[in-house]
Write a protein that holds these residues in place. Structure first.
Motif, PDB file in Angstrom:
ATOM      1  N   PHE A  65       0.834  -1.195   0.000  1.00 41.92           N
ATOM      2  CA  PHE A  65       0.000   0.000   0.000  1.00 41.92           C
ATOM      3  C   PHE A  65       0.868   1.244   0.000  1.00 41.92           C
ATOM      4  O   PHE A  65       2.057   1.193   0.304  1.00 41.92           O
ATOM      5  CB  PHE A  65      -0.976   0.018   1.184  1.00 41.92           C
ATOM      6  N   GLN A  66       0.235   2.346  -0.382  1.00 42.34           N
ATOM      7  CA  GLN A  66       0.911   3.637  -0.351  1.00 42.34           C
ATOM      8  C   GLN A  66      -0.116   4.723  -0.101  1.00 42.34           C
ATOM      9  O   GLN A  66      -1.296   4.550  -0.370  1.00 42.34           O
ATOM     10  CB  GLN A  66       1.646   3.899  -1.652  1.00 42.34           C
ATOM     11  N   TYR A  67       0.349   5.837   0.446  1.00 37.71           N
ATOM     12  CA  TYR A  67      -0.505   7.000   0.601  1.00 37.71           C
ATOM     13  C   TYR A  67       0.359   8.253   0.594  1.00 37.71           C
ATOM     14  O   TYR A  67       1.572   8.176   0.762  1.00 37.71           O
ATOM     15  CB  TYR A  67      -1.340   6.928   1.887  1.00 37.71           C
ATOM     16  N   GLY A  68      -0.282   9.385   0.377  1.00 36.66           N
ATOM     17  CA  GLY A  68       0.413  10.661   0.420  1.00 36.66           C
ATOM     18  C   GLY A  68       1.238  10.937  -0.816  1.00 36.66           C
ATOM     19  O   GLY A  68       0.946  10.474  -1.911  1.00 36.66           O
ATOM     20  N   THR A  69       2.314  11.683  -0.603  1.00 34.33           N
ATOM     21  CA  THR A  69       3.160  12.178  -1.676  1.00 34.33           C
ATOM     22  C   THR A  69       4.553  11.577  -1.580  1.00 34.33           C
ATOM     23  O   THR A  69       5.098  11.469  -0.487  1.00 34.33           O
ATOM     24  CB  THR A  69       3.273  13.714  -1.573  1.00 34.33           C
ATOM     25  N   ARG A  70       5.110  11.198  -2.721  1.00 32.43           N
ATOM     26  CA  ARG A  70       6.507  10.755  -2.757  1.00 32.43           C
ATOM     27  C   ARG A  70       7.387  11.986  -2.993  1.00 32.43           C
ATOM     28  O   ARG A  70       7.107  12.783  -3.885  1.00 32.43           O
ATOM     29  CB  ARG A  70       6.736   9.750  -3.878  1.00 32.43           C
ATOM     30  N   THR A  71       8.427  12.124  -2.188  1.00 34.18           N
ATOM     31  CA  THR A  71       9.350  13.245  -2.327  1.00 34.18           C
ATOM     32  C   THR A  71      10.778  12.720  -2.414  1.00 34.18           C
ATOM     33  O   THR A  71      11.019  11.518  -2.287  1.00 34.18           O
ATOM     34  CB  THR A  71       9.248  14.200  -1.120  1.00 34.18           C
ATOM     35  N   ALA A  72      11.711  13.613  -2.581  1.00 31.89           N
ATOM     36  CA  ALA A  72      13.132  13.237  -2.638  1.00 31.89           C
ATOM     37  C   ALA A  72      13.689  12.961  -1.249  1.00 31.89           C
ATOM     38  O   ALA A  72      14.783  12.421  -1.118  1.00 31.89           O
ATOM     39  CB  ALA A  72      13.932  14.353  -3.304  1.00 31.89           C
ATOM     40  N   TYR A  73      12.940  13.304  -0.200  1.00 27.11           N
ATOM     41  CA  TYR A  73      13.422  13.149   1.180  1.00 27.11           C
ATOM     42  C   TYR A  73      12.740  11.946   1.801  1.00 27.11           C
ATOM     43  O   TYR A  73      11.540  11.968   2.064  1.00 27.11           O
ATOM     44  CB  TYR A  73      13.119  14.419   1.977  1.00 27.11           C
ATOM     45  N   SER A  74      13.509  10.883   2.024  1.00 26.19           N
ATOM     46  CA  SER A  74      12.892   9.653   2.518  1.00 26.19           C
ATOM     47  C   SER A  74      13.853   8.864   3.389  1.00 26.19           C
ATOM     48  O   SER A  74      15.060   9.091   3.380  1.00 26.19           O
ATOM     49  CB  SER A  74      12.438   8.782   1.341  1.00 26.19           C
ATOM     50  N   THR A  75      13.267   7.946   4.142  1.00 26.69           N
ATOM     51  CA  THR A  75      14.031   6.928   4.877  1.00 26.69           C
ATOM     52  C   THR A  75      13.345   5.598   4.596  1.00 26.69           C
ATOM     53  O   THR A  75      12.170   5.565   4.238  1.00 26.69           O
ATOM     54  CB  THR A  75      14.032   7.187   6.398  1.00 26.69           C
ATOM     55  N   TRP A  76      14.085   4.510   4.750  1.00 20.79           N
ATOM     56  CA  TRP A  76      13.451   3.213   4.551  1.00 20.79           C
ATOM     57  C   TRP A  76      13.905   2.250   5.637  1.00 20.79           C
ATOM     58  O   TRP A  76      14.993   2.372   6.182  1.00 20.79           O
ATOM     59  CB  TRP A  76      13.678   2.644   3.161  1.00 20.79           C
ATOM     60  N   THR A  77      13.007   1.316   5.956  1.00 20.00           N
ATOM     61  CA  THR A  77      13.312   0.277   6.944  1.00 20.00           C
ATOM     62  C   THR A  77      12.903  -1.075   6.369  1.00 20.00           C
ATOM     63  O   THR A  77      11.970  -1.177   5.583  1.00 20.00           O
ATOM     64  CB  THR A  77      12.568   0.509   8.272  1.00 20.00           C
ATOM     65  N   ARG A  78      13.611  -2.093   6.801  1.00 22.49           N
ATOM     66  CA  ARG A  78      13.335  -3.473   6.412  1.00 22.49           C
ATOM     67  C   ARG A  78      12.731  -4.175   7.624  1.00 22.49           C
ATOM     68  O   ARG A  78      13.288  -4.136   8.705  1.00 22.49           O
ATOM     69  CB  ARG A  78      14.645  -4.144   5.994  1.00 22.49           C
ATOM     70  N   THR A  79      11.572  -4.805   7.437  1.00 21.42           N
ATOM     71  CA  THR A  79      10.878  -5.499   8.523  1.00 21.42           C
ATOM     72  C   THR A  79      10.848  -6.989   8.228  1.00 21.42           C
ATOM     73  O   THR A  79      10.513  -7.396   7.111  1.00 21.42           O
ATOM     74  CB  THR A  79       9.436  -4.985   8.645  1.00 21.42           C
ATOM     75  N   VAL A  80      11.207  -7.799   9.221  1.00 24.55           N
ATOM     76  CA  VAL A  80      11.150  -9.256   9.073  1.00 24.55           C
ATOM     77  C   VAL A  80       9.756  -9.721   9.521  1.00 24.55           C
ATOM     78  O   VAL A  80       9.269  -9.340  10.582  1.00 24.55           O
ATOM     79  CB  VAL A  80      12.243  -9.942   9.923  1.00 24.55           C
ATOM     80  N   CYS A  81       9.115 -10.541   8.689  1.00 25.41           N
ATOM     81  CA  CYS A  81       7.772 -11.036   8.976  1.00 25.41           C
ATOM     82  C   CYS A  81       7.787 -12.075  10.085  1.00 25.41           C
ATOM     83  O   CYS A  81       8.668 -12.939  10.122  1.00 25.41           O
ATOM     84  CB  CYS A  81       7.157 -11.695   7.742  1.00 25.41           C
ATOM     85  N   SER A  82       6.769 -12.023  10.953  1.00 31.19           N
ATOM     86  CA  SER A  82       6.635 -13.089  11.939  1.00 31.19           C
ATOM     87  C   SER A  82       5.824 -14.251  11.353  1.00 31.19           C
ATOM     88  O   SER A  82       6.086 -15.406  11.647  1.00 31.19           O
ATOM     89  CB  SER A  82       5.971 -12.556  13.204  1.00 31.19           C
ATOM     90  N   ASN A  83       4.840 -13.937  10.506  1.00 37.36           N
ATOM     91  CA  ASN A  83       4.025 -14.944   9.820  1.00 37.36           C
ATOM     92  C   ASN A  83       3.972 -14.599   8.338  1.00 37.36           C
ATOM     93  O   ASN A  83       3.091 -13.881   7.895  1.00 37.36           O
ATOM     94  CB  ASN A  83       2.599 -14.983  10.380  1.00 37.36           C
ATOM     95  N   PRO A  84       4.924 -15.085   7.532  1.00 37.45           N
ATOM     96  CA  PRO A  84       4.931 -14.728   6.111  1.00 37.45           C
ATOM     97  C   PRO A  84       3.687 -15.211   5.393  1.00 37.45           C
ATOM     98  O   PRO A  84       3.121 -16.242   5.735  1.00 37.45           O
ATOM     99  CB  PRO A  84       6.189 -15.403   5.574  1.00 37.45           C
ATOM    100  N   GLN A  85       3.275 -14.454   4.390  1.00 35.40           N
ATOM    101  CA  GLN A  85       2.091 -14.830   3.609  1.00 35.40           C
ATOM    102  C   GLN A  85       2.454 -15.695   2.449  1.00 35.40           C
ATOM    103  O   GLN A  85       3.435 -15.625   1.847  1.00 35.40           O
ATOM    104  CB  GLN A  85       1.388 -13.567   3.107  1.00 35.40           C
TER     105      GLN A  85
END
Length: 85
Positions: A65-85
């Motif tokens: 999913f996504q919402y809002g506006t994409r800009t040049a200023y961002s951070t990203w994180t990687r999340t490990v799933c507890s129950n993968p789909q």
């Protein structure tokens, strides 16, 4: 003849300098999630990264999913799933 050679050298240097400037700033690629991971990218209004204006989530933990506006200023994180789909 000397003037012609000098002009050719200057033109070559300007061309190389212009090409180097373009090559030195590649576009940012989106990180690829692993098998049991999702990536969350948070977008901010400016370089201070204090006002959040958008978000993008994709990968294998949740529905994309996504919402809002994409800009040049961002951070990203990687999340490990507890129950993968």
């Amino acid at each position: 003849m000397k003037k012609f050679v000098r002009n050719a050298v200057v033109a070559t240097l300007l061309t190389v300098a212009g090409t180097t400037a373009v090559v030195a700033s590649p576009a940012q690629a989106l990180p690829y999630p692993g098998v049991n991971e999702s990536i969350t990218i948070t977008y901010y209004a400016d370089a201070a990264r204090t006002v959040q204006v958008g978000m993008l989530v994709y990968g294998n933990c949740l529905e994309d999913f996504q919402y809002g506006t994409r800009t040049a200023y961002s951070t990203w994180t990687r999340t490990v799933c507890s129950n993968p789909q």
